[in-house]
Each structure stands twice: as structure tokens, then as C-alpha cells.
Design an enzyme around this catalytic site. Structure first.
Site, PDB file in Angstrom:
ATOM      1  N   CYS A  54      -8.012  -2.148   7.878  1.00 26.84           N
ATOM      2  CA  CYS A  54      -6.666  -2.179   7.288  1.00 26.84           C
ATOM      3  C   CYS A  54      -6.139  -0.764   7.062  1.00 26.84           C
ATOM      4  O   CYS A  54      -5.010  -0.438   7.450  1.00 26.84           O
ATOM      5  CB  CYS A  54      -6.680  -2.965   5.977  1.00 26.84           C
ATOM      6  SG  CYS A  54      -6.835  -4.756   6.209  1.00 26.84           S
TER       7      CYS A  54
ATOM      8  N   GLU B 296       0.817  -1.209   0.000  1.00 24.37           N
ATOM      9  CA  GLU B 296       0.000   0.000   0.000  1.00 24.37           C
ATOM     10  C   GLU B 296       0.856   1.267   0.000  1.00 24.37           C
ATOM     11  O   GLU B 296       1.846   1.363   0.720  1.00 24.37           O
ATOM     12  CB  GLU B 296      -0.938   0.007   1.198  1.00 24.37           C
ATOM     13  CG  GLU B 296      -1.943  -1.140   1.221  1.00 24.37           C
ATOM     14  CD  GLU B 296      -2.937  -1.095   0.066  1.00 24.37           C
ATOM     15  OE1 GLU B 296      -3.104  -0.017  -0.549  1.00 24.37           O
ATOM     16  OE2 GLU B 296      -3.556  -2.150  -0.219  1.00 24.37           O
TER      17      GLU B 296
ATOM     18  N   HIS C 277      -1.166  -5.854   1.835  1.00 23.22           N
ATOM     19  CA  HIS C 277      -2.366  -6.685   1.739  1.00 23.22           C
ATOM     20  C   HIS C 277      -2.012  -8.023   1.076  1.00 23.22           C
ATOM     21  O   HIS C 277      -1.237  -8.047   0.108  1.00 23.22           O
ATOM     22  CB  HIS C 277      -3.430  -5.987   0.892  1.00 23.22           C
ATOM     23  CG  HIS C 277      -4.426  -5.214   1.683  1.00 23.22           C
ATOM     24  ND1 HIS C 277      -4.682  -3.876   1.490  1.00 23.22           N
ATOM     25  CD2 HIS C 277      -5.254  -5.599   2.691  1.00 23.22           C
ATOM     26  CE1 HIS C 277      -5.625  -3.471   2.319  1.00 23.22           C
ATOM     27  NE2 HIS C 277      -5.982  -4.498   3.064  1.00 23.22           N
TER      28      HIS C 277
ATOM     29  N   ARG D 189     -17.926  -0.698   5.534  1.00 23.97           N
ATOM     30  CA  ARG D 189     -18.997  -1.371   4.791  1.00 23.97           C
ATOM     31  C   ARG D 189     -19.647  -2.441   5.643  1.00 23.97           C
ATOM     32  O   ARG D 189     -20.846  -2.721   5.528  1.00 23.97           O
ATOM     33  CB  ARG D 189     -18.414  -1.980   3.511  1.00 23.97           C
ATOM     34  CG  ARG D 189     -19.403  -2.747   2.654  1.00 23.97           C
ATOM     35  CD  ARG D 189     -18.716  -3.296   1.410  1.00 23.97           C
ATOM     36  NE  ARG D 189     -17.567  -4.128   1.738  1.00 23.97           N
ATOM     37  CZ  ARG D 189     -17.650  -5.415   2.051  1.00 23.97           C
ATOM     38  NH1 ARG D 189     -18.831  -6.030   2.100  1.00 23.97           N
ATOM     39  NH2 ARG D 189     -16.547  -6.106   2.314  1.00 23.97           N
TER      40      ARG D 189
END
Length: 212
Positions: free
Chosen positions: A141, A78, A164, A88
Site C-alpha cells: 500500500c 493517508e 485505506h 512483514r
């Protein structure tokens, strides 16, 4: 060099999490680095509290956080974490923050301070798919990546970043057409990432733009 490496516990109804399973298996003998492995909860803010306590106790030179990105096919390093929680789904304690800043006194975003493109290139040399990702999402995350970079400034830690990893094969038995990666290759990729963090202070300039 002292490196603190974190991995999340299972979440979202999964029985396992490739993040912590791979972190547990990272080699203890990488370039004479002193490595501390830490399981953190998939919970907003509590994960950062656990991380900060470990920072104060271990006093690392670098922090590497690892999380699951179900659906991605490759190892994704990332680039940036944003100051926003926008869940979500619920975390493991039922929290579902929407449009909430992570740190009111923090920057709008923090960029990873580990050599992200060099890590990607070193992993690809071993024929393991890898890429730079420009979005860590807005779930836990991204939250812990942001917190790690915020805390690295607070405690004068040289490097911090987030990787990830895909689902494990056993996680996609009931998920047709969903990518996965073997635990062996994930661990191999993380070992390469750690070795790269130890050996290189500067990144390389190669094309690495991506939507994910």
C-alpha cells in the site's frame, strides 16, 4: 476531469479485498468526471508497472489508490508515503523486500496532493468514521502510494493519494474483536472522496493528527 482509481486484489490468505470490491462499485456518474477503475496486483513494483501503463494510456488528472487496512475501524486517508519497502509478509508473488528504497531517484517521502482533510470531513458528514492517517505502512500500500506520487510528478498529474479501508464483515468472522465496515459504507465513502477531489483543489486547515 479524468480520475484513475486503483484497488488491490486479495492478499495475505484472504478470499476477497474490500479495496477492489469497493472500487468496482464506485459510481460512474460523479460530477461529470471520467473515471477509470483498475485492479492492480498486490506485488511490489509490478503494481507500479500496471499503474504506469494505465497512466500513459488514460492520461488522468488525478490518481486515487485504495487498499485494505485490516484492523482499522474507519476510512483512513493517508497523508504521506515513504521511500522504503519493509515487508512483514510476502506479497502475492513471494517477494519480501526488507529496508529497500522504492525509487533510488525519488524523494525520501511524498505527501498526498489530494485534499485529505476535506475528504475526511466530507465523509464524516455522512456518519461514516474517517480520519487522516500518518502512516501507510511499509507494505505494498505504501509502495503504490509512493509510486503514484512519484509518477504524478513524472507525468504532470495534478493530484494523487491513497485511502485505506477496513475489512468487510465477512472477513472478520474468524477474527474476534476485529473491526469491519460494510461494503455499502466503504463505497459511499469513496464516492464522496472522488466528488471532493473533483470539486476542491485546496485542503482545509483542521486538526487531523493521528498515530496510525
Amino acid at each position: 476531469m479524468k480520475i484513475l482509481i486503483t484497488g488491490f486484489d486479495p492478499f495475505g490468505g484472504e478470499k476477497t479485498n474490500p479495496a477492489i470490491e469497493s472500487v468496482k462499485r464506485i459510481s460512474e456518474d460523479i460530477e461529470n468526471a471520467e473515471i477509470k477503475k483498475l485492479e492492480i496486483p498486490t506485488v511490489f513494483h509490478k503494481s507500479a508497472q500496471v499503474l504506469e501503463e494505465a497512466i500513459k494510456d488514460f492520461k488522468p488528472d488525478a490518481i486515487l489508490c485504495v487498499g485494505q487496512a485490516g484492523g482499522r475501524y474507519d476510512i483512513t486517508v493517508e497523508r504521506v508515503a515513504i521511500n522504503q519497502d519493509d515487508a512483514r509478509i510476502e506479497d502475492n508473488e513471494g517477494n519480501k523486500p526488507i529496508d529497500i528504497p522504492i525509487r533510488k531517484d525519488g524523494k525520501n517521502a511524498y505527501f498526498a496532493t489530494i485534499p485529505i482533510k476535506r475528504i475526511v470531513e466530507e465523509i464524516k458528514k455522512e456518519n461514516i468514521p474517517a480520519s487522516v492517517s500518518n502512516s501507510a505502512g511499509t507494505f505494498v500500500c505504501n509502495h503504490i502510494m509512493y509510486q503514484a506520487l512519484y509518477l504524478s510528478e513524472k507525468y504532470n498529474i495534478k493530484e494523487a493519494g491513497f485511502i485505506h479501508v477496513p475489512f468487510l464483515p465477512e472477513q472478520v468472522v474468524d477474527k474476534p474483536n476485529t473491526s469491519s465496515m460494510s461494503l455499502e459504507n466503504i463505497v459511499k465513502a469513496l464516492n464522496i472522496a472522488v466528488k471532493t477531489i473533483v470539486n476542491y483543489n485546496e485542503d482545509i486547515k483542521v486538526s487531523g493528527g493521528a498515530i496510525s
